[in-house]
Scaffold this motif. Structure first.
Motif, PDB file in Angstrom:
ATOM      1  N   MET A 132     -19.616  12.803 -55.861  1.00  0.00           N
ATOM      2  CA  MET A 132     -19.343  11.383 -55.678  1.00  0.00           C
ATOM      3  C   MET A 132     -18.556  10.825 -56.860  1.00  0.00           C
ATOM      4  O   MET A 132     -19.078  10.711 -57.969  1.00  0.00           O
ATOM      5  N   ALA A 134     -17.607   7.624 -58.036  1.00  0.00           N
ATOM      6  CA  ALA A 134     -17.891   6.210 -57.739  1.00  0.00           C
ATOM      7  C   ALA A 134     -17.118   5.309 -58.708  1.00  0.00           C
ATOM      8  O   ALA A 134     -15.938   5.062 -58.512  1.00  0.00           O
ATOM      9  N   GLY A 191     -23.240  -0.072 -56.641  1.00  0.00           N
ATOM     10  CA  GLY A 191     -22.467   1.077 -57.141  1.00  0.00           C
ATOM     11  C   GLY A 191     -22.408   2.241 -56.182  1.00  0.00           C
ATOM     12  O   GLY A 191     -21.983   3.334 -56.552  1.00  0.00           O
ATOM     13  N   TYR A 192     -22.841   2.024 -54.930  1.00  0.00           N
ATOM     14  CA  TYR A 192     -22.741   3.096 -53.924  1.00  0.00           C
ATOM     15  C   TYR A 192     -21.380   3.049 -53.237  1.00  0.00           C
ATOM     16  O   TYR A 192     -20.817   1.973 -53.016  1.00  0.00           O
ATOM     17  N   ILE A 193     -20.897   4.245 -52.899  1.00  0.00           N
ATOM     18  CA  ILE A 193     -19.636   4.334 -52.176  1.00  0.00           C
ATOM     19  C   ILE A 193     -19.871   3.945 -50.722  1.00  0.00           C
ATOM     20  O   ILE A 193     -20.856   4.367 -50.106  1.00  0.00           O
ATOM     21  N   GLY A 198     -24.693   7.996 -49.255  1.00  0.00           N
ATOM     22  CA  GLY A 198     -25.950   7.682 -49.945  1.00  0.00           C
ATOM     23  C   GLY A 198     -25.969   8.335 -51.314  1.00  0.00           C
ATOM     24  O   GLY A 198     -24.917   8.621 -51.901  1.00  0.00           O
ATOM     25  N   ASP A 199     -27.173   8.580 -51.830  1.00  0.00           N
ATOM     26  CA  ASP A 199     -27.306   9.211 -53.150  1.00  0.00           C
ATOM     27  C   ASP A 199     -27.251  10.733 -52.982  1.00  0.00           C
ATOM     28  O   ASP A 199     -28.175  11.332 -52.420  1.00  0.00           O
ATOM     29  N   ALA A 200     -26.178  11.322 -53.458  1.00  0.00           N
ATOM     30  CA  ALA A 200     -25.976  12.761 -53.226  1.00  0.00           C
ATOM     31  C   ALA A 200     -27.099  13.577 -53.865  1.00  0.00           C
ATOM     32  O   ALA A 200     -27.613  14.521 -53.253  1.00  0.00           O
ATOM     33  N   GLY A 201     -27.487  13.225 -55.086  1.00  0.00           N
ATOM     34  CA  GLY A 201     -28.551  13.971 -55.778  1.00  0.00           C
ATOM     35  C   GLY A 201     -29.852  13.913 -54.985  1.00  0.00           C
ATOM     36  O   GLY A 201     -30.515  14.933 -54.777  1.00  0.00           O
TER      37      GLY A 201
HETATM   38  N1  URA Z   1     -23.549   8.453 -56.612  1.00  0.00           N
HETATM   39  C1  URA Z   1     -24.033   8.812 -55.404  1.00  0.00           C
HETATM   40  O1  URA Z   1     -24.800   9.760 -55.300  1.00  0.00           O
HETATM   41  N2  URA Z   1     -23.671   8.093 -54.328  1.00  0.00           N
HETATM   42  C2  URA Z   1     -22.838   7.038 -54.388  1.00  0.00           C
HETATM   43  O2  URA Z   1     -22.524   6.439 -53.362  1.00  0.00           O
HETATM   44  C3  URA Z   1     -22.325   6.690 -55.662  1.00  0.00           C
HETATM   45  C4  URA Z   1     -22.696   7.412 -56.755  1.00  0.00           C
END
Ligand code: URA
Length: 208
Positions: A132, A134, A191-193, A198-201
């Protein structure tokens, strides 16, 4: 905006599955690994070749082989880890460095908390990996670290990129080519795309 969008149908198909909120961690990890391998294929298009003599079972011939360029990959912790195995399937001899960067909640500036790189940084070409892109703060910080240690040739591989992140990397590191499977619309207030994934991690590691 300088960016290479990899529009391969297989990558785009897999990215749609990755984006889908109903895709669970197992499938998410597998798809991310597959996409990393497909993207790695594009990123390594300009690797130099040399000719060597070999013997096939039929005859002697002059054939092409990679000219021994050393590659390093540097996943940004933690989501970057999800793309390492796919890339290593293409280039098993690549060395893997790790960079950990978090955003200070007060200053909003990236702070490095972990950095372990191959010893021969100056002799390697590097691919920095973050699914990501961002704001671009972590990628810019990781690339700066690599440059401080002597890296000269760096590419950035991200699955999904926001225009804001691409602009920052282009501005701070104009020599670094950015590769992505998609330039998304924007960042939201958290701050999400958008639309993103979503949150990749969290999706890789099953956390919340
Ligand atoms: N990091 C993520 O995992 N997702 C986002 O959308 C932005 C930053």
């Amino acid at each position: 905006m300088q960016v290479k969008v990899i529009n391969h149908p297989l990558i785009q198909h897999k990215l749609t599955l990755i984006r889908d909120k109903n895709t669970g961690p197992k499938e998410f990890r597998e798809l991310l690994e597959e996409v990393a391998m497909l993207m790695g294929y594009e990123l390594t298009r300009d690797l130099p070749l040399e000719e060597i003599e070999i013997e096939t079972p039929v005859t002697k011939c002059t054939c092409k082989t990679l000219s021994g360029k050393k590659i390093g990959i540097v996943p940004i912790l933690r989501a970057g880890l999800g793309m390492v195995s796919g890339f290593l399937r293409l280039i098993p001899a690549a060395k893997v460095g790790h960079v950990g960067v978090y955003r200070d909640p007060q200053t909003l500036k990236p702070v490095e908390y972990y950095c372990k790189l191959p010893t021969d940084v100056a002799e390697r070409d590097f691919v920095v990996i973050d699914p990501m892109l961002a704001t671009g703060g972590s990628s810019v910080a990781a690339i700066s670290l690599l440059k401080q240690k002597g890296a000269k040739n760096i590419k950035l591989m991200c699955l999904v990129a926001a225009p804001e992140g691409i602009h920052l990397v282009n501005e701070q590191h104009p020599d670094v080519e950015v590769y992505t499977a998609s330039v998304d619309e924007r960042l939201n207030d958290h701050g999400y795309i958008v639309p993103g994934l979503g949150d990749a991690g969290d999706r890789i590691f099953g956390t919340k």
